[in-house]
Design a protein around this motif. Sequence first.
Motif, PDB file in Angstrom:
ATOM      1  N   TYR A 127       0.832  -1.198   0.000  1.00 14.52           N
ATOM      2  CA  TYR A 127       0.000   0.000   0.000  1.00 14.52           C
ATOM      3  C   TYR A 127       0.872   1.256   0.000  1.00 14.52           C
ATOM      4  CZ  TYR A 127      -3.841   3.123   1.316  1.00 14.52           C
ATOM      5  OH  TYR A 127      -4.785   4.127   1.338  1.00 14.52           O
ATOM      6  N   ILE A 128       1.909   1.288   0.844  1.00 17.35           N
ATOM      7  CA  ILE A 128       2.750   2.481   0.970  1.00 17.35           C
ATOM      8  C   ILE A 128       3.497   2.754  -0.336  1.00 17.35           C
ATOM      9  CG2 ILE A 128       4.713   3.484   2.183  1.00 17.35           C
ATOM     10  CD1 ILE A 128       2.117   3.383   3.788  1.00 17.35           C
ATOM     11  N   LEU A 129       4.124   1.729  -0.925  1.00 14.33           N
ATOM     12  CA  LEU A 129       4.904   1.934  -2.140  1.00 14.33           C
ATOM     13  C   LEU A 129       4.038   2.340  -3.320  1.00 14.33           C
ATOM     14  CD1 LEU A 129       7.529  -0.963  -1.925  1.00 14.33           C
ATOM     15  CD2 LEU A 129       7.893   1.475  -1.542  1.00 14.33           C
ATOM     16  N   SER A 130       2.812   1.829  -3.393  1.00 16.42           N
ATOM     17  CA  SER A 130       1.945   2.170  -4.522  1.00 16.42           C
ATOM     18  C   SER A 130       1.369   3.574  -4.385  1.00 16.42           C
ATOM     19  CB  SER A 130       0.810   1.147  -4.638  1.00 16.42           C
ATOM     20  OG  SER A 130      -0.010   1.170  -3.476  1.00 16.42           O
ATOM     21  N   HIS A 131       1.027   3.983  -3.162  1.00 19.94           N
ATOM     22  CA  HIS A 131       0.366   5.274  -2.986  1.00 19.94           C
ATOM     23  C   HIS A 131       1.353   6.431  -2.827  1.00 19.94           C
ATOM     24  CE1 HIS A 131      -3.115   2.678  -2.300  1.00 19.94           C
ATOM     25  NE2 HIS A 131      -3.878   3.748  -2.420  1.00 19.94           N
ATOM     26  N   ALA A 132       2.517   6.193  -2.250  1.00 19.57           N
ATOM     27  CA  ALA A 132       3.476   7.280  -2.020  1.00 19.57           C
ATOM     28  C   ALA A 132       4.670   7.213  -2.962  1.00 19.57           C
ATOM     29  CB  ALA A 132       3.968   7.259  -0.573  1.00 19.57           C
ATOM     30  N   GLY A 133       4.992   6.025  -3.489  1.00 24.23           N
ATOM     31  CA  GLY A 133       6.161   5.888  -4.344  1.00 24.23           C
ATOM     32  C   GLY A 133       5.861   5.602  -5.797  1.00 24.23           C
ATOM     33  N   GLY A 134       4.584   5.297  -6.111  1.00 23.41           N
ATOM     34  CA  GLY A 134       4.237   4.995  -7.488  1.00 23.41           C
ATOM     35  C   GLY A 134       4.792   3.682  -7.996  1.00 23.41           C
ATOM     36  N   VAL A 135       5.099   2.747  -7.078  1.00 28.25           N
ATOM     37  CA  VAL A 135       5.651   1.435  -7.441  1.00 28.25           C
ATOM     38  C   VAL A 135       4.658   0.365  -6.996  1.00 28.25           C
ATOM     39  CG1 VAL A 135       7.525  -0.203  -7.094  1.00 28.25           C
ATOM     40  CG2 VAL A 135       8.017   2.234  -7.251  1.00 28.25           C
ATOM     41  N   TYR A 136       4.290  -0.525  -7.889  1.00 29.20           N
ATOM     42  CA  TYR A 136       3.310  -1.564  -7.597  1.00 29.20           C
ATOM     43  C   TYR A 136       4.020  -2.919  -7.527  1.00 29.20           C
ATOM     44  CZ  TYR A 136       0.058   2.121  -8.728  1.00 29.20           C
ATOM     45  OH  TYR A 136      -0.630   3.309  -8.733  1.00 29.20           O
ATOM     46  N   ILE A 137       3.868  -3.590  -6.397  1.00 32.71           N
ATOM     47  CA  ILE A 137       4.557  -4.854  -6.162  1.00 32.71           C
ATOM     48  C   ILE A 137       3.534  -5.937  -5.859  1.00 32.71           C
ATOM     49  CG2 ILE A 137       6.684  -3.757  -5.354  1.00 32.71           C
ATOM     50  CD1 ILE A 137       5.775  -4.190  -2.507  1.00 32.71           C
ATOM     51  N   ASN A 138       4.021  -7.178  -5.756  1.00 33.27           N
ATOM     52  CA  ASN A 138       3.131  -8.313  -5.519  1.00 33.27           C
ATOM     53  C   ASN A 138       2.562  -8.281  -4.100  1.00 33.27           C
ATOM     54  OD1 ASN A 138       3.502  -9.359  -8.098  1.00 33.27           O
ATOM     55  ND2 ASN A 138       5.360 -10.426  -7.504  1.00 33.27           N
ATOM     56  N   ARG A 139       1.651  -9.232  -3.820  1.00 33.19           N
ATOM     57  CA  ARG A 139       0.877  -9.158  -2.585  1.00 33.19           C
ATOM     58  C   ARG A 139       1.583  -9.765  -1.378  1.00 33.19           C
ATOM     59  NH1 ARG A 139      -0.659  -8.844   1.575  1.00 33.19           N
ATOM     60  NH2 ARG A 139      -2.732  -8.871   2.479  1.00 33.19           N
ATOM     61  N   THR A 140       2.202 -10.928  -1.524  1.00 39.35           N
ATOM     62  CA  THR A 140       2.754 -11.619  -0.362  1.00 39.35           C
ATOM     63  C   THR A 140       4.226 -11.257  -0.155  1.00 39.35           C
ATOM     64  OG1 THR A 140       3.450 -13.568  -1.632  1.00 39.35           O
ATOM     65  CG2 THR A 140       1.180 -13.534  -0.812  1.00 39.35           C
ATOM     66  N   ALA A 141       4.706 -11.478   1.068  1.00 44.44           N
ATOM     67  CA  ALA A 141       6.096 -11.180   1.388  1.00 44.44           C
ATOM     68  C   ALA A 141       7.041 -12.048   0.564  1.00 44.44           C
ATOM     69  CB  ALA A 141       6.336 -11.377   2.886  1.00 44.44           C
ATOM     70  N   ALA A 142       6.696 -13.329   0.364  1.00 45.71           N
ATOM     71  CA  ALA A 142       7.560 -14.222  -0.410  1.00 45.71           C
ATOM     72  C   ALA A 142       7.690 -13.736  -1.850  1.00 45.71           C
ATOM     73  CB  ALA A 142       7.003 -15.641  -0.368  1.00 45.71           C
ATOM     74  N   GLU A 143       6.595 -13.233  -2.435  1.00 49.38           N
ATOM     75  CA  GLU A 143       6.658 -12.729  -3.809  1.00 49.38           C
ATOM     76  C   GLU A 143       7.417 -11.409  -3.877  1.00 49.38           C
ATOM     77  OE1 GLU A 143       2.529 -12.512  -4.608  1.00 49.38           O
ATOM     78  OE2 GLU A 143       2.392 -14.541  -5.427  1.00 49.38           O
ATOM     79  N   GLN A 144       7.225 -10.543  -2.887  1.00 50.82           N
ATOM     80  CA  GLN A 144       7.926  -9.264  -2.876  1.00 50.82           C
ATOM     81  C   GLN A 144       9.430  -9.452  -2.731  1.00 50.82           C
ATOM     82  OE1 GLN A 144       6.195  -6.800   0.177  1.00 50.82           O
ATOM     83  NE2 GLN A 144       4.126  -6.931  -0.680  1.00 50.82           N
ATOM     84  N   ALA A 145       9.862 -10.527  -2.054  1.00 53.18           N
ATOM     85  CA  ALA A 145      11.286 -10.781  -1.854  1.00 53.18           C
ATOM     86  C   ALA A 145      11.993 -11.120  -3.164  1.00 53.18           C
ATOM     87  CB  ALA A 145      11.481 -11.921  -0.854  1.00 53.18           C
ATOM     88  N   GLN A 146      11.242 -11.392  -4.238  1.00 54.57           N
ATOM     89  CA  GLN A 146      11.837 -11.696  -5.533  1.00 54.57           C
ATOM     90  C   GLN A 146      11.911 -10.462  -6.440  1.00 54.57           C
ATOM     91  OE1 GLN A 146      13.073 -14.744  -5.943  1.00 54.57           O
ATOM     92  NE2 GLN A 146      12.321 -15.213  -3.886  1.00 54.57           N
ATOM     93  N   GLN A 147      11.397  -9.323  -5.977  1.00 54.21           N
ATOM     94  CA  GLN A 147      11.355  -8.118  -6.815  1.00 54.21           C
ATOM     95  C   GLN A 147      12.472  -7.153  -6.424  1.00 54.21           C
ATOM     96  OE1 GLN A 147       6.720  -7.843  -6.161  1.00 54.21           O
ATOM     97  NE2 GLN A 147       7.230  -6.734  -8.021  1.00 54.21           N
ATOM     98  N   GLY A 148      12.745  -6.214  -7.320  1.00 59.99           N
ATOM     99  CA  GLY A 148      13.773  -5.217  -7.031  1.00 59.99           C
ATOM    100  C   GLY A 148      15.182  -5.772  -7.154  1.00 59.99           C
TER     101      GLY A 148
END
Length: 377
Positions: A293-314
């Motif tokens: 929520y924070i990255l999409s609304h304040a940073g304009g970056v959209y990432i996956n939903r779960t922590a395990a999926e987010q750990a594969q991004q960036g």
Amino acid sequence: MWKRTEKSKRPRKQSKKETGFTLLLLSNSEKKPVQFQLPPLFFKGLLTVVLLLLGLTGYGLISAALLKPVARQKAALEQEIALLKVEQDKIRSENQNLKAYTEQQDREMHNLQEVSDEIKSNIENLQGRDSEIRGKLGLSENPPASSGNASQPGQTPVGTAQSTAELQPLALGDAGEGEEYNKLDGSAAEVILQRESSVQLSVMMGARQRGNTMQLAAELQRAQALVSLTSENYDEYEGVVASQEFQAQQRAERAQQRRQTVIGYALSFLGGRYVYGGENPYSGTDCSGFTRYILSHAGGVYINRTAAEQAQQGREVSIEEAKPGDLIFYSNGSRVNHVAMYIGDGRVVHASNERNGIMVSRWNYRTPVHIRNILGE
């Protein structure tokens, strides 16, 4: 004799007796049962009250059964209205942040434009003053440039100028206003204009306050030098603005400001509720829902939903390279099960659990397994 005759007695009409109701109270003993005589009117009243109570009870049950779906719809509408209000407040806050950022950019552009206009104005003033002094000396507006030390016909070579004492003095008589100056030798004046390049502009002279040719030539020399320096400074300014280093510095400043915006927005939810599966910090969220929520609304970056999926991004970074806004991931030994946002100074903000909610912790309060740069700068 008269016989007294008895009047015939008419039989009296027997009055109608109203029937009543008898209430017997029996007991297990051999005692005589207790009897209560109930008048008909009381019994009818009692029966009416009983029927009325039964009717009211039935009406209440039927009404409750009919109103239950309406109550559920009302509760759903109230919840939807509350969510819409929260979303409206969030949009209003985002609009205010965007407006403040836009105003700041406008102020910076306005300041740069003022600096540019001031430099251009200074150059125009100095060029006008230079033309004025050249007119008084009788020199051309655009003197021919010398190349190296080569001599040209009628000119003194650059670098071999005569001393100022050898120049023909300018006759400054006591004539009235409108009297012209005697002209200075053109080649010598050109040498004076090209001799010094780092002298600042002194107070411009008035024609009647100068007493000799050397002072007038020095003023012209200083004016020309300052015009040259100001032009070079302006060209240097434009070159700096257009340079890759300046552009990179501007991008770095914008990136830093973006990360500070992300962190400030995240910290505004401190104390919020932790809700497993939640995705909105206003109503409750879990760890990955919070970072998403924070990255999409304040940073304009959209990432996956779960922590395990987010750990594969960036991009993977070390703690020494970590910047505010990067994500730090933790595991339970087998897989990633928690994520927090780095805010600098060795601390993170995260949706911890139902007891603590959204809080700030040390970055290594658990053993981290990944640190990912999601924002990309």
